[in-house]
Design a protein around this motif. Structure first.
Motif, PDB file in Angstrom:
ATOM      1  N   ILE A 179      15.278  48.784  10.552  1.00 38.44           N
ATOM      2  CA  ILE A 179      15.522  47.343  10.476  1.00 38.44           C
ATOM      3  C   ILE A 179      16.660  47.105   9.494  1.00 38.44           C
ATOM      4  O   ILE A 179      16.586  47.510   8.332  1.00 38.44           O
ATOM      5  CB  ILE A 179      14.259  46.584  10.038  1.00 38.44           C
ATOM      6  N   ALA A 180      17.696  46.470   9.964  1.00 40.03           N
ATOM      7  CA  ALA A 180      18.839  46.163   9.105  1.00 40.03           C
ATOM      8  C   ALA A 180      18.521  44.931   8.257  1.00 40.03           C
ATOM      9  O   ALA A 180      18.164  43.877   8.791  1.00 40.03           O
ATOM     10  CB  ALA A 180      20.074  45.913   9.948  1.00 40.03           C
ATOM     11  N   LYS A 181      18.649  45.087   6.928  1.00 37.70           N
ATOM     12  CA  LYS A 181      18.358  43.987   6.004  1.00 37.70           C
ATOM     13  C   LYS A 181      19.560  43.765   5.085  1.00 37.70           C
ATOM     14  O   LYS A 181      20.368  44.663   4.876  1.00 37.70           O
ATOM     15  CB  LYS A 181      17.125  44.303   5.157  1.00 37.70           C
ATOM     16  N   SER A 182      19.607  42.540   4.518  1.00 35.80           N
ATOM     17  CA  SER A 182      20.685  42.171   3.603  1.00 35.80           C
ATOM     18  C   SER A 182      20.119  41.389   2.441  1.00 35.80           C
ATOM     19  O   SER A 182      19.125  40.675   2.580  1.00 35.80           O
ATOM     20  CB  SER A 182      21.755  41.337   4.317  1.00 35.80           C
ATOM     21  N   SER A 183      20.768  41.577   1.282  1.00 33.36           N
ATOM     22  CA  SER A 183      20.399  40.816   0.083  1.00 33.36           C
ATOM     23  C   SER A 183      21.474  39.758  -0.153  1.00 33.36           C
ATOM     24  O   SER A 183      22.664  40.091  -0.264  1.00 33.36           O
ATOM     25  CB  SER A 183      20.294  41.746  -1.129  1.00 33.36           C
ATOM     26  N   ILE A 184      21.032  38.476  -0.232  1.00 35.15           N
ATOM     27  CA  ILE A 184      21.965  37.345  -0.348  1.00 35.15           C
ATOM     28  C   ILE A 184      21.667  36.595  -1.637  1.00 35.15           C
ATOM     29  O   ILE A 184      20.501  36.310  -1.953  1.00 35.15           O
ATOM     30  CB  ILE A 184      21.848  36.404   0.851  1.00 35.15           C
ATOM     31  N   LEU A 185      22.729  36.298  -2.392  1.00 37.63           N
ATOM     32  CA  LEU A 185      22.619  35.474  -3.603  1.00 37.63           C
ATOM     33  C   LEU A 185      23.271  34.123  -3.298  1.00 37.63           C
ATOM     34  O   LEU A 185      24.463  34.059  -3.009  1.00 37.63           O
ATOM     35  CB  LEU A 185      23.312  36.161  -4.780  1.00 37.63           C
ATOM     36  N   LEU A 186      22.460  33.029  -3.383  1.00 33.47           N
ATOM     37  CA  LEU A 186      22.916  31.689  -3.025  1.00 33.47           C
ATOM     38  C   LEU A 186      23.123  30.830  -4.266  1.00 33.47           C
ATOM     39  O   LEU A 186      22.353  30.935  -5.234  1.00 33.47           O
ATOM     40  CB  LEU A 186      21.901  31.003  -2.113  1.00 33.47           C
ATOM     41  N   MET A 209      11.040  31.366   7.181  1.00 26.94           N
ATOM     42  CA  MET A 209      11.415  31.899   8.493  1.00 26.94           C
ATOM     43  C   MET A 209      10.867  33.316   8.610  1.00 26.94           C
ATOM     44  O   MET A 209      10.542  33.969   7.612  1.00 26.94           O
ATOM     45  CB  MET A 209      12.939  31.942   8.670  1.00 26.94           C
ATOM     46  N   ASP A 210      10.796  33.771   9.854  1.00 21.97           N
ATOM     47  CA  ASP A 210      10.418  35.166  10.113  1.00 21.97           C
ATOM     48  C   ASP A 210      11.584  36.069   9.720  1.00 21.97           C
ATOM     49  O   ASP A 210      12.686  35.954  10.268  1.00 21.97           O
ATOM     50  CB  ASP A 210      10.069  35.337  11.590  1.00 21.97           C
ATOM     51  N   GLY A 211      11.367  36.963   8.774  1.00 23.83           N
ATOM     52  CA  GLY A 211      12.418  37.843   8.277  1.00 23.83           C
ATOM     53  C   GLY A 211      13.106  37.336   7.039  1.00 23.83           C
ATOM     54  O   GLY A 211      14.143  37.878   6.645  1.00 23.83           O
ATOM     55  N   LEU A 212      12.552  36.280   6.361  1.00 19.78           N
ATOM     56  CA  LEU A 212      13.130  35.724   5.140  1.00 19.78           C
ATOM     57  C   LEU A 212      12.151  35.898   4.008  1.00 19.78           C
ATOM     58  O   LEU A 212      10.963  35.590   4.127  1.00 19.78           O
ATOM     59  CB  LEU A 212      13.457  34.248   5.325  1.00 19.78           C
ATOM     60  N   LEU A 213      12.657  36.400   2.862  1.00 16.21           N
ATOM     61  CA  LEU A 213      11.831  36.594   1.674  1.00 16.21           C
ATOM     62  C   LEU A 213      12.626  36.140   0.469  1.00 16.21           C
ATOM     63  O   LEU A 213      13.707  36.672   0.190  1.00 16.21           O
ATOM     64  CB  LEU A 213      11.437  38.078   1.532  1.00 16.21           C
ATOM     65  N   TRP A 214      12.068  35.116  -0.261  1.00 16.40           N
ATOM     66  CA  TRP A 214      12.752  34.593  -1.450  1.00 16.40           C
ATOM     67  C   TRP A 214      12.461  35.482  -2.648  1.00 16.40           C
ATOM     68  O   TRP A 214      11.378  36.045  -2.781  1.00 16.40           O
ATOM     69  CB  TRP A 214      12.301  33.148  -1.730  1.00 16.40           C
ATOM     70  N   GLY A 215      13.452  35.542  -3.552  1.00 15.90           N
ATOM     71  CA  GLY A 215      13.326  36.360  -4.749  1.00 15.90           C
ATOM     72  C   GLY A 215      13.461  35.544  -6.011  1.00 15.90           C
ATOM     73  O   GLY A 215      13.098  34.371  -6.062  1.00 15.90           O
ATOM     74  N   ALA A 216      14.023  36.152  -7.068  1.00 14.89           N
ATOM     75  CA  ALA A 216      14.140  35.510  -8.377  1.00 14.89           C
ATOM     76  C   ALA A 216      15.222  34.440  -8.343  1.00 14.89           C
ATOM     77  O   ALA A 216      16.134  34.457  -7.505  1.00 14.89           O
ATOM     78  CB  ALA A 216      14.478  36.553  -9.431  1.00 14.89           C
ATOM     79  N   ASP A 238      18.799  40.769  12.130  1.00 14.09           N
ATOM     80  CA  ASP A 238      18.576  40.375  13.529  1.00 14.09           C
ATOM     81  C   ASP A 238      17.852  39.033  13.653  1.00 14.09           C
ATOM     82  O   ASP A 238      17.929  38.386  14.718  1.00 14.09           O
ATOM     83  CB  ASP A 238      17.753  41.455  14.249  1.00 14.09           C
ATOM     84  N   LYS A 239      17.146  38.591  12.607  1.00 13.24           N
ATOM     85  CA  LYS A 239      16.315  37.385  12.707  1.00 13.24           C
ATOM     86  C   LYS A 239      16.890  36.190  11.975  1.00 13.24           C
ATOM     87  O   LYS A 239      16.739  35.047  12.398  1.00 13.24           O
ATOM     88  CB  LYS A 239      14.916  37.674  12.179  1.00 13.24           C
ATOM     89  N   VAL A 240      17.511  36.410  10.817  1.00 13.98           N
ATOM     90  CA  VAL A 240      17.990  35.312   9.975  1.00 13.98           C
ATOM     91  C   VAL A 240      19.467  35.495   9.710  1.00 13.98           C
ATOM     92  O   VAL A 240      19.915  36.583   9.327  1.00 13.98           O
ATOM     93  CB  VAL A 240      17.208  35.248   8.648  1.00 13.98           C
ATOM     94  N   GLY A 241      20.233  34.391   9.884  1.00 13.35           N
ATOM     95  CA  GLY A 241      21.647  34.398   9.585  1.00 13.35           C
ATOM     96  C   GLY A 241      21.981  33.463   8.435  1.00 13.35           C
ATOM     97  O   GLY A 241      21.203  32.566   8.082  1.00 13.35           O
ATOM     98  N   THR A 242      23.133  33.609   7.852  1.00 12.24           N
ATOM     99  CA  THR A 242      23.533  32.779   6.715  1.00 12.24           C
ATOM    100  C   THR A 242      23.760  31.325   7.141  1.00 12.24           C
ATOM    101  O   THR A 242      23.468  30.386   6.379  1.00 12.24           O
ATOM    102  CB  THR A 242      24.820  33.348   6.093  1.00 12.24           C
ATOM    103  N   ASP A 243      24.241  31.132   8.356  1.00  7.89           N
ATOM    104  CA  ASP A 243      24.479  29.751   8.824  1.00  7.89           C
ATOM    105  C   ASP A 243      23.153  28.979   8.932  1.00  7.89           C
ATOM    106  O   ASP A 243      23.077  27.791   8.555  1.00  7.89           O
ATOM    107  CB  ASP A 243      25.184  29.775  10.178  1.00  7.89           C
TER     108      ASP A 243
END
Length: 267
Positions: A179-186, A209-216, A238-243
């Motif tokens: 499963i391809a995953k990415s870490s995003i800082l907003l 969302m399915d495939g979204l996990l919030w962090g610190a 594959d499930k969550v995009g930045t847009d």
């Protein structure tokens, strides 16, 4: 006898007249007056003993030098004789080798001469082509064709191929898919300094969302008392995009002014 004994004990210079004559002749010669024969006889009498002794010494020294020279010559002659013998040996060896070489060359020339003379040109015999029995091609092909065996072999090959494909698909299904995953800082910016940042964060975390996990998360000052919310999240590509994330967060228009991506890293 007593008088003679007394004369023997006294020191008397009996040859004084002779020496006086020699002294006189010496001074005459120094003054340019020619000498007489008497002076020569007087001097010869006095110098007789010295002259007799000097030739003997010279003869002895000459004999010694002659003996040394003779010994050196003998040693040199011996060394020259040895060198001459060695040279003669070397010359004899060279002559022997040359004679051997000449004999070998002569034998080789003798053996090669008749061989070259006896060479005769032999015409190559014509190559006889083997007779090939002619057969009808149709008869051979008919003999090789198996009317029943080919279909059975094709069916067996297809069956083996299908079994291998089935085994490969089963093994591939057992393996867990990556499963391809990415870490995003907003960066979530409020409208002003009066915006409730805790409520803003609550709104952002409410996006699920399915495939979204919030962090610190943390508040970072921007200026003039305004702070922005910097929050991290992990998403499945594959499930969550930045847009989609930006659209969902900007729906809270009362608190959120804009959303920017500060960092994006593949996991």
């Amino acid at each position: 006898m007593s008088g003679l004994q007394g004369l023997a004990q006294e020191n008397i210079w009996f040859d004084k007249s002779r020496y006086d004559e020699a002294e006189r002749c010496f001074y005459e010669g120094a003054n340019g007056i020619p000498q007489t024969s008497q002076v020569k006889t007087a001097l010869q009498g006095s110098k007789g003993h010295t002259r007799a002794s000097k030739p003997r010494e010279r003869k002895s020294s000459q004999n010694a030098s002659k003996s040394e020279d003779q010994s050196e010559l003998v040693s040199r002659l011996k060394s020259l004789e040895l060198d001459n013998k060695n040279l003669h040996r070397v010359v004899d060896d060279l002559r022997a080798t040359l004679s051997k070489l000449e004999s070998r060359m002569a034998t080789l020339e003798k053996t090669q001469a008749p061989a070259t003379k006896g060479v005769t040109v032999i015409k190559a015999a014509p190559v006889q082509k083997p007779k090939v029995e002619e057969h009808n091609g149709a008869d051979d092909e008919d003999d090789d064709i198996d009317l029943f065996g080919s279909d059975e072999e094709d069916e067996e090959a297809e069956r083996i191929k299908a079994e291998r494909v089935k085994e490969y698909s089963q093994r591939k299904a057992k393996k867990p898919a990556l499963i391809a995953k990415s870490s995003i800082l907003l960066d979530v910016k409020p409208w002003d300094d009066e915006t409730d940042m805790s409520k803003l964060e609550e709104c952002v975390r409410s996006v699920q969302m399915d495939g979204l996990l919030w962090g610190a998360s943390k508040l970072v000052p921007v200026g003039y008392g305004i702070k922005k919310l910097q929050i991290n999240c992990v998403v499945e590509d594959d499930k969550v995009g930045t847009d989609i994330l930006e659209e969902e967060i900007t729906q809270f228009e009362d608190y959120v002014q804009s959303v920017d991506i500060a960092a994006f890293n593949k996991i």
